[in-house]
Write a protein that holds these residues in place. Structure first.
Motif, PDB file in Angstrom:
ATOM      1  N   LYS A 262      19.547  18.395   0.277  1.00 10.24           N
ATOM      2  CA  LYS A 262      18.503  17.539   0.826  1.00 10.24           C
ATOM      3  C   LYS A 262      18.606  16.139   0.242  1.00 10.24           C
ATOM      4  CE  LYS A 262      13.513  17.342   1.605  1.00 10.24           C
ATOM      5  NZ  LYS A 262      12.203  18.017   1.348  1.00 10.24           N
ATOM      6  N   ILE A 263      18.570  15.134   1.095  1.00  7.73           N
ATOM      7  CA  ILE A 263      18.598  13.742   0.640  1.00  7.73           C
ATOM      8  C   ILE A 263      17.149  13.302   0.402  1.00  7.73           C
ATOM      9  CG2 ILE A 263      19.262  11.373   1.173  1.00  7.73           C
ATOM     10  CD1 ILE A 263      21.372  12.464   3.055  1.00  7.73           C
ATOM     11  N   GLU A 264      16.857  12.904  -0.815  1.00 10.75           N
ATOM     12  CA  GLU A 264      15.478  12.515  -1.129  1.00 10.75           C
ATOM     13  C   GLU A 264      15.057  11.275  -0.346  1.00 10.75           C
ATOM     14  OE1 GLU A 264      14.854  10.385  -5.022  1.00 10.75           O
ATOM     15  OE2 GLU A 264      16.880  11.190  -5.399  1.00 10.75           O
ATOM     16  N   LYS A 265      13.775  11.202  -0.071  1.00 12.41           N
ATOM     17  CA  LYS A 265      13.238  10.057   0.663  1.00 12.41           C
ATOM     18  C   LYS A 265      13.285   8.811  -0.213  1.00 12.41           C
ATOM     19  CE  LYS A 265      10.108  12.857   3.483  1.00 12.41           C
ATOM     20  NZ  LYS A 265      10.708  12.542   4.798  1.00 12.41           N
ATOM     21  N   ARG A 266      13.313   7.660   0.451  1.00 10.52           N
ATOM     22  CA  ARG A 266      13.311   6.383  -0.266  1.00 10.52           C
ATOM     23  C   ARG A 266      12.027   5.630   0.040  1.00 10.52           C
ATOM     24  NH1 ARG A 266      18.526   3.265   1.367  1.00 10.52           N
ATOM     25  NH2 ARG A 266      17.944   1.983  -0.415  1.00 10.52           N
ATOM     26  N   LYS A 267      11.726   4.667  -0.810  1.00  8.55           N
ATOM     27  CA  LYS A 267      10.509   3.874  -0.647  1.00  8.55           C
ATOM     28  C   LYS A 267      10.863   2.409  -0.408  1.00  8.55           C
ATOM     29  CE  LYS A 267       7.491   7.158  -1.850  1.00  8.55           C
ATOM     30  NZ  LYS A 267       6.396   7.657  -0.978  1.00  8.55           N
ATOM     31  N   ILE A 268      10.080   1.799   0.464  1.00  3.06           N
ATOM     32  CA  ILE A 268      10.133   0.345   0.628  1.00  3.06           C
ATOM     33  C   ILE A 268       8.826  -0.195   0.064  1.00  3.06           C
ATOM     34  CG2 ILE A 268      10.049  -1.552   2.294  1.00  3.06           C
ATOM     35  CD1 ILE A 268      11.924  -0.008   4.054  1.00  3.06           C
ATOM     36  N   GLY A 269       8.931  -1.227  -0.749  1.00  8.03           N
ATOM     37  CA  GLY A 269       7.745  -1.769  -1.407  1.00  8.03           C
ATOM     38  C   GLY A 269       7.504  -3.232  -1.086  1.00  8.03           C
ATOM     39  N   LEU A 270       6.262  -3.641  -1.252  1.00  5.92           N
ATOM     40  CA  LEU A 270       5.876  -5.049  -1.169  1.00  5.92           C
ATOM     41  C   LEU A 270       5.785  -5.577  -2.583  1.00  5.92           C
ATOM     42  CD1 LEU A 270       2.950  -4.702   1.411  1.00  5.92           C
ATOM     43  CD2 LEU A 270       5.355  -5.175   1.894  1.00  5.92           C
ATOM     44  N   ILE A 271       6.387  -6.728  -2.831  1.00  9.87           N
ATOM     45  CA  ILE A 271       6.345  -7.286  -4.184  1.00  9.87           C
ATOM     46  C   ILE A 271       5.699  -8.676  -4.170  1.00  9.87           C
ATOM     47  CG2 ILE A 271       8.312  -5.971  -5.059  1.00  9.87           C
ATOM     48  CD1 ILE A 271      10.040  -8.478  -4.645  1.00  9.87           C
ATOM     49  N   THR A 272       4.892  -8.925  -5.196  1.00  6.64           N
ATOM     50  CA  THR A 272       4.260 -10.220  -5.409  1.00  6.64           C
ATOM     51  C   THR A 272       4.320 -10.534  -6.900  1.00  6.64           C
ATOM     52  OG1 THR A 272       2.089  -9.133  -5.592  1.00  6.64           O
ATOM     53  CG2 THR A 272       2.695 -10.020  -3.425  1.00  6.64           C
ATOM     54  N   LYS A 273       4.064 -11.776  -7.245  1.00  3.75           N
ATOM     55  CA  LYS A 273       4.077 -12.158  -8.658  1.00  3.75           C
ATOM     56  C   LYS A 273       2.763 -11.737  -9.305  1.00  3.75           C
ATOM     57  CE  LYS A 273       6.212 -15.822 -10.074  1.00  3.75           C
ATOM     58  NZ  LYS A 273       6.664 -17.206 -10.329  1.00  3.75           N
ATOM     59  N   LYS A 274       2.855 -11.168 -10.504  1.00  2.00           N
ATOM     60  CA  LYS A 274       1.675 -10.640 -11.175  1.00  2.00           C
ATOM     61  C   LYS A 274       0.660 -11.719 -11.534  1.00  2.00           C
ATOM     62  CE  LYS A 274       3.253  -6.345 -13.352  1.00  2.00           C
ATOM     63  NZ  LYS A 274       3.550  -5.664 -14.633  1.00  2.00           N
ATOM     64  N   GLU A 275       1.118 -12.813 -12.079  1.00  2.00           N
ATOM     65  CA  GLU A 275       0.216 -13.796 -12.662  1.00  2.00           C
ATOM     66  C   GLU A 275      -0.259 -14.866 -11.686  1.00  2.00           C
ATOM     67  OE1 GLU A 275      -0.867 -13.203 -15.609  1.00  2.00           O
ATOM     68  OE2 GLU A 275       0.502 -11.509 -15.838  1.00  2.00           O
ATOM     69  N   ILE A 276       0.299 -14.890 -10.483  1.00  2.00           N
ATOM     70  CA  ILE A 276      -0.052 -15.947  -9.531  1.00  2.00           C
ATOM     71  C   ILE A 276      -0.727 -15.339  -8.311  1.00  2.00           C
ATOM     72  CG2 ILE A 276       0.841 -17.792  -8.053  1.00  2.00           C
ATOM     73  CD1 ILE A 276       3.098 -18.170 -10.033  1.00  2.00           C
ATOM     74  N   PRO A 277      -2.006 -15.678  -8.062  1.00  2.00           N
ATOM     75  CA  PRO A 277      -2.702 -15.105  -6.907  1.00  2.00           C
ATOM     76  C   PRO A 277      -2.136 -15.631  -5.598  1.00  2.00           C
ATOM     77  CG  PRO A 277      -4.055 -16.809  -7.932  1.00  2.00           C
ATOM     78  CD  PRO A 277      -2.868 -16.600  -8.836  1.00  2.00           C
ATOM     79  N   LEU A 278      -2.193 -14.805  -4.567  1.00  3.57           N
ATOM     80  CA  LEU A 278      -1.743 -15.216  -3.247  1.00  3.57           C
ATOM     81  C   LEU A 278      -2.744 -16.179  -2.623  1.00  3.57           C
ATOM     82  CD1 LEU A 278      -0.606 -11.756  -1.813  1.00  3.57           C
ATOM     83  CD2 LEU A 278       0.888 -13.621  -2.530  1.00  3.57           C
ATOM     84  N   SER A 279      -2.262 -17.026  -1.732  1.00  5.48           N
ATOM     85  CA  SER A 279      -3.162 -17.889  -0.969  1.00  5.48           C
ATOM     86  C   SER A 279      -4.032 -17.023  -0.054  1.00  5.48           C
ATOM     87  CB  SER A 279      -2.347 -18.874  -0.116  1.00  5.48           C
ATOM     88  OG  SER A 279      -1.637 -18.172   0.896  1.00  5.48           O
ATOM     89  N   LEU A 280      -5.045 -17.634   0.532  1.00  4.12           N
ATOM     90  CA  LEU A 280      -5.916 -16.887   1.435  1.00  4.12           C
ATOM     91  C   LEU A 280      -5.132 -16.306   2.614  1.00  4.12           C
ATOM     92  CD1 LEU A 280      -9.020 -19.268   1.517  1.00  4.12           C
ATOM     93  CD2 LEU A 280      -8.898 -17.010   0.458  1.00  4.12           C
ATOM     94  N   ALA A 281      -4.239 -17.137   3.173  1.00  2.00           N
ATOM     95  CA  ALA A 281      -3.441 -16.670   4.318  1.00  2.00           C
ATOM     96  C   ALA A 281      -2.506 -15.532   3.909  1.00  2.00           C
ATOM     97  CB  ALA A 281      -2.649 -17.828   4.906  1.00  2.00           C
ATOM     98  N   ALA A 282      -1.848 -15.682   2.748  1.00  2.00           N
ATOM     99  CA  ALA A 282      -0.919 -14.648   2.283  1.00  2.00           C
ATOM    100  C   ALA A 282      -1.662 -13.359   1.933  1.00  2.00           C
ATOM    101  CB  ALA A 282      -0.139 -15.148   1.071  1.00  2.00           C
ATOM    102  N   THR A 283      -2.852 -13.497   1.353  1.00  2.00           N
ATOM    103  CA  THR A 283      -3.662 -12.314   1.042  1.00  2.00           C
ATOM    104  C   THR A 283      -4.038 -11.571   2.317  1.00  2.00           C
ATOM    105  OG1 THR A 283      -4.571 -13.347  -0.952  1.00  2.00           O
ATOM    106  CG2 THR A 283      -5.818 -11.519   0.000  1.00  2.00           C
ATOM    107  N   LYS A 284      -4.408 -12.334   3.340  1.00  2.00           N
ATOM    108  CA  LYS A 284      -4.782 -11.713   4.622  1.00  2.00           C
ATOM    109  C   LYS A 284      -3.594 -10.979   5.227  1.00  2.00           C
ATOM    110  CE  LYS A 284      -8.188 -11.196   7.554  1.00  2.00           C
ATOM    111  NZ  LYS A 284      -9.470 -10.578   7.148  1.00  2.00           N
ATOM    112  N   PHE A 285      -2.406 -11.583   5.165  1.00  2.00           N
ATOM    113  CA  PHE A 285      -1.225 -10.936   5.723  1.00  2.00           C
ATOM    114  C   PHE A 285      -0.845  -9.700   4.913  1.00  2.00           C
ATOM    115  CE2 PHE A 285       3.417 -10.440   6.165  1.00  2.00           C
ATOM    116  CZ  PHE A 285       3.464 -10.196   7.526  1.00  2.00           C
TER     117      PHE A 285
END
Length: 294
Positions: A262-285
């Motif tokens: 059996k081939i194990e499943k893989r994950k796709i992730g979303l990555i952002t910078k820990k110390e820098i908050p996203l803009s309002l538009a980026a947060t909404k997306f």
């Protein structure tokens, strides 16, 4: 000199009336008079002359207004822009991912997001996982979409999708899809995979190593589309994300090779910078991606 005094002067110069300026500033008329007096005393000049209809600027007042008017115009524009951003009437989000990730996993979400918020611009940048990490670190993108796992102290990871990997063949090797094979069996045929630096290639290598085997693909490609075409014309056995070839499998253009492991499943992730908050538009997306993921 306090900025508030200049604001009172700016509004009064536009309205040419202390009472009208007071209403626009949400203060009393005596407060406007007092602020103008303070400013005149601080500058040592008279700024307004009273008339029967209100006030007019002196030469000194017109000179001052000419200098501060652009500044307050910029402030007003900035406040209006912030209001637009807050209400998602404008803004921009830059996302990074591989060509196949953007095309197959990201574009459908972008389309539904732009249906909801057409004024927000979406920009895409492509690259390998190391390149996407670099772009995020240097601020070139807001959000990255990459294959997991990764190990990075400054990156926040949110699981996005679960995907399946498989081996595929075209008509030439169709008979391989009619029985259950071992990974060792596959080594008797040309293997088609992505470049050595790709996450898919590293996953392939680990898959064989777990069985005590070493795999060295005969053909390296740079895109899913090219891998599919190579498999179709019989150049070998392709290793690919199953979701990316569902159409070709269902239409009989490609065939899936079944394994005894059996081939194990893989994950796709979303990555952002820990110390820098996203803009309002980026947060909404980002929220849209998480809420609409499969």
């Amino acid at each position: 000199m306090q900025l508030d005094l200049y604001r009172v002067f700016y509004v009064t110069a536009i309205e040419q009336n202390f009472s009208k300026a007071a209403r626009k500033l949400y203060i009393t008329q005596p407060s406007v008079s007092h602020a103008i007096k303070q400013l005149e005393e601080g500058l040592g000049v008279q700024l307004f002359v009273r008339t029967s209809k209100g006030v007019t600027m002196t030469n000194e007042g017109e000179t001052l207004f000419g200098y501060i008017s652009p500044a307050f115009g910029l402030i007003n524009n900035a406040e209006r822009k912030i209001s637009e951003l807050k209400n998602f009437k404008s803004g921009q989000v830059t996302i990074g991912g591989s060509d196949s990730t953007c095309k197959h996993f990201l574009l459908p979400h972008i389309q539904t997001f732009q249906d909801l918020f057409p004024e927000i611009r979406i920009k895409l940048q492509h690259g390998s996982t190391p390149q996407i990490l670099e772009k995020l670190s240097t601020g070139l993108i807001d959000i990255g979409v990459i294959h997991l796992p990764i190990d990075h102290d400054q990156i926040k990871i949110t699981e996005f999708l679960t995907i399946n990997s498989t081996f595929i063949v075209g008509e030439k090797y169709k008979d391989l899809a009619e029985s259950i094979l071992t990974l060792e069996d596959l080594l008797n045929y040309p293997i088609i995979s992505f470049s050595e630096t790709s996450s898919s290639r590293r996953f392939l290598k680990r898959l064989f190593q777990k069985q005590g085997l070493n795999v060295k693909p005969d053909i390296e490609v740079g895109s899913v589309e090219l891998l599919i075409e190579c498999a179709k014309i019989g150049m070998g056995i392709g290793f690919v994300t199953k979701e990316l070839v569902s159409k070709e499998l269902s239409e009989g253009e490609l065939f899936e090779v079944r394994l005894n492991v059996k081939i194990e499943k893989r994950k796709i992730g979303l990555i952002t910078k820990k110390e820098i908050p996203l803009s309002l538009a980026a947060t909404k997306f980002f929220t849209h991606l998480v809420e609409t993921r499969l």
